[in-house]
Design an enzyme around this catalytic site. Structure first.
Site, PDB file in Angstrom:
ATOM      1  N   ASP A 137     -39.477 -30.640  -9.979  1.00 60.49           N
ATOM      2  CA  ASP A 137     -40.476 -30.414  -8.928  1.00 60.49           C
ATOM      3  C   ASP A 137     -40.962 -28.964  -8.950  1.00 60.49           C
ATOM      4  OD1 ASP A 137     -41.882 -30.173  -6.458  1.00 60.49           O
ATOM      5  OD2 ASP A 137     -40.681 -31.793  -5.634  1.00 60.49           O
ATOM      6  N   THR A 188     -45.788 -33.267  -3.585  1.00 56.07           N
ATOM      7  CA  THR A 188     -44.689 -33.934  -4.274  1.00 56.07           C
ATOM      8  C   THR A 188     -44.841 -35.455  -4.306  1.00 56.07           C
ATOM      9  OG1 THR A 188     -43.152 -32.140  -3.780  1.00 56.07           O
ATOM     10  CG2 THR A 188     -42.197 -34.300  -4.261  1.00 56.07           C
ATOM     11  N   ASN A 201     -46.948 -35.935   1.818  1.00 58.89           N
ATOM     12  CA  ASN A 201     -45.479 -35.955   1.771  1.00 58.89           C
ATOM     13  C   ASN A 201     -44.890 -36.584   3.024  1.00 58.89           C
ATOM     14  OD1 ASN A 201     -45.282 -34.746  -0.717  1.00 58.89           O
ATOM     15  ND2 ASN A 201     -44.820 -32.704   0.069  1.00 58.89           N
ATOM     16  N   ASP A 248     -39.159 -25.945  -7.317  1.00 62.13           N
ATOM     17  CA  ASP A 248     -40.028 -25.979  -6.144  1.00 62.13           C
ATOM     18  C   ASP A 248     -39.441 -25.181  -4.984  1.00 62.13           C
ATOM     19  OD1 ASP A 248     -42.449 -27.351  -4.812  1.00 62.13           O
ATOM     20  OD2 ASP A 248     -40.822 -27.860  -3.457  1.00 62.13           O
ATOM     21  N   HIS A 278     -41.153 -21.892  -3.236  1.00 61.56           N
ATOM     22  CA  HIS A 278     -41.559 -21.793  -1.834  1.00 61.56           C
ATOM     23  C   HIS A 278     -40.893 -20.601  -1.139  1.00 61.56           C
ATOM     24  CE1 HIS A 278     -43.992 -25.327  -1.370  1.00 61.56           C
ATOM     25  NE2 HIS A 278     -43.031 -26.150  -1.758  1.00 61.56           N
ATOM     26  N   HIS A 336     -48.179 -24.985  -2.810  1.00 65.88           N
ATOM     27  CA  HIS A 336     -49.088 -25.821  -3.592  1.00 65.88           C
ATOM     28  C   HIS A 336     -49.898 -26.624  -2.590  1.00 65.88           C
ATOM     29  CE1 HIS A 336     -46.032 -28.957  -2.793  1.00 65.88           C
ATOM     30  NE2 HIS A 336     -45.164 -27.989  -3.045  1.00 65.88           N
TER      31      HIS A 336
END
Length: 436
Positions: free
Chosen positions: A35, A71, A92, A195, A199, A348
């Site tokens: 991810d 995602t 999501n 991911d 973040h 993202h």
């Protein structure tokens, strides 16, 4: 004697030229998703195992995820080959704009009603054709599709750490045993990094480089495990991602977006998901759609769309689930509704055309070419490629095998089969020449 040898030779050549049964041809497939692995994350880090994959397999320069670069929507596009407007996993979070229901991402993963919209993912299509499949943490794997479930499913628990390298290796061991001991045909394996680091720290932080090195070591371990389980000649592996990551622009360098400055959200809207990175959705109150649109059009560093006017390239306008107003922030700007609550340093959800949103693609195994670099392609085209590898008839999809078939060593059969046939023919030619 010569005539007899000639007849034998001819019979063997004809038999060798016939394709084997599909069961004999079919190799297994492992799809791994990391991810948030941006397309260029391995370019500023020492990654010997990823580098070796380029020599031993294929690489796409990058993969373009769908709009939305989130995602769940992106993963479901990969596993179905459908645009988001077709599979309807539009966020999501599971939501209901009429009741104001909002379900967190991790809890949404087990809610079948969010995923089961008439589009069949690869697991179910493969199972319906006699294959055995499993989902290891992969988004969408835990849902039921018209009453059908994936043969084996593991779901990550909320709060479970995603960066434990020992656990990563244990997961690989478990998957390898599924292939070698239980004869699974397709397994999808999901990792929540890089991911989380992207973040929390941002894509330029040293910790992002550390997690990429951890991923690289894991790929090295994967290849050792494949060899240990004697799967080198029968397992194809695709390694990809759902989206990239970009640095979030924050104060004091820029003025962050606070949408309530430009319209009264409480008065003009009945539903919203706005404090979620670069993508936002709103439902205006009856008769107020144009007023909401006009007000948001004056806000800086974003583009506002009426759903029915979304660009065709977004492949979102036909969605029944999306609310009437869609907001896409400029790259790096995050959306805030009433005040700044956003803490992420990377994110993202931005336009899929932005290079920071592009994802990786690597593949290796008996059916893939070696030392081959492909031009970029959209992630929808991975689905027909996987169906080709599994030798199954695909469900309706938006991808095209013509885009990705050049990654394959051949158009039918396995490398092992072709090499065996070539060796057999060579031996027969030699024997025929000597004896005659």
């Amino acid at each position: 004697m010569r005539m007899e040898l000639l007849l034998v030779f001819t019979a063997v050549v004809c038999a060798a030229g016939k394709p084997l049964s599909k069961a004999a041809e079919r190799n297994k497939l492992l799809l791994i998703s990391f991810d948030g692995f941006r397309w260029d994350y391995d370019q500023d880090v020492d990654t010997p195992h990823l580098d070796q994959l380029v020599e031993d397999g294929v690489k796409a320069k990058y993969v373009t995820p769908p709009m939305l670069t989130m995602t769940s929507p992106s993963h479901f596009t990969t596993i179905t080959g459908r645009w988001v407007e077709d599979h309807e996993v539009v966020h999501n979070m599971m939501f209901n704009a009429k009741t104001n229901l909002k379900v967190t991402h991790k809890k949404t993963l087990i809610r079948s009603e969010w995923w089961d919209n008439g589009v069949l993912p690869l697991w179910i299509t493969a199972q319906n054709q006699g294959l055995k499949t499993a989902s290891f943490y992969y988004p969408g794997g835990a849902a039921n599709y018209s009453g059908q479930a994936v043969n084996r499913v593991l779901v990550t628990e909320a709060g479970h750490p995603d960066d434990n390298e020992t656990e990563w290796r244990q997961n690989i061991d478990k998957v390898m045993s599924w292939f070698s001991d239980e004869d699974f045909d397709l397994v999808t394996l999901y990792y929540g990094e890089p991911d989380n680091v992207g973040h929390a720290k941002g894509p330029d932080h040293p910790d992002r480089k550390k997690i990429i090195q951890q991923i690289d070591r894991t790929i090295g371990y994967l290849r050792e495990a494949i060899n240990l389980h004697n799967l080198n000649d029968s397992l194809n592996v695709i390694i990809t991602s759902d989206h990239g990551m970009t640095t979030v622009k924050k104060r004091p360098q820029v003025d962050e977006i606070i949408l309530n400055k430009y319209l009264n959200l409480l008065k003009l809207t009945s539903f919203e998901i706005l404090d979620y990175g670069g993508f936002g959705i709103l439902t205006p109150r009856p008769g107020m759609e144009q007023e909401v649109f006009d007000a948001l059009s004056k806000a800086p560093n974003l583009t506002v769309y009426k759903k029915d006017k979304l660009p065709e390239s977004f492949h979102l306008a036909k969605s029944k689930r999306l609310p009437p107003i869609v907001v896409v922030a400029d790259l790096g700007f995050n959306l805030n509704s009433r005040f700044i609550v956003y803490v992420n340093k990377g994110d993202h959800g931005y336009h899929s055309g932005e290079m920071d949103m592009k994802a990786i693609f690597r593949a290796f195994g008996p059916d893939f070419k070696q030392n081959f670099v492909s031009e970029p392609f959209d992630s929808i085209h991975v689905y027909p490629l996987m169906c080709k590898l599994l030798q199954i008839e695909p469900a309706p999809h938006n991808g095209s095998l013509a885009v990705t078939e050049n990654l394959l060593l051949h158009s039918s059969g396995s490398q092992r089969t072709q090499l065996s046939v070539a060796l057999l023919l060579s031996m027969l030619i030699f024997m025929f020449t000597v004896l005659l």
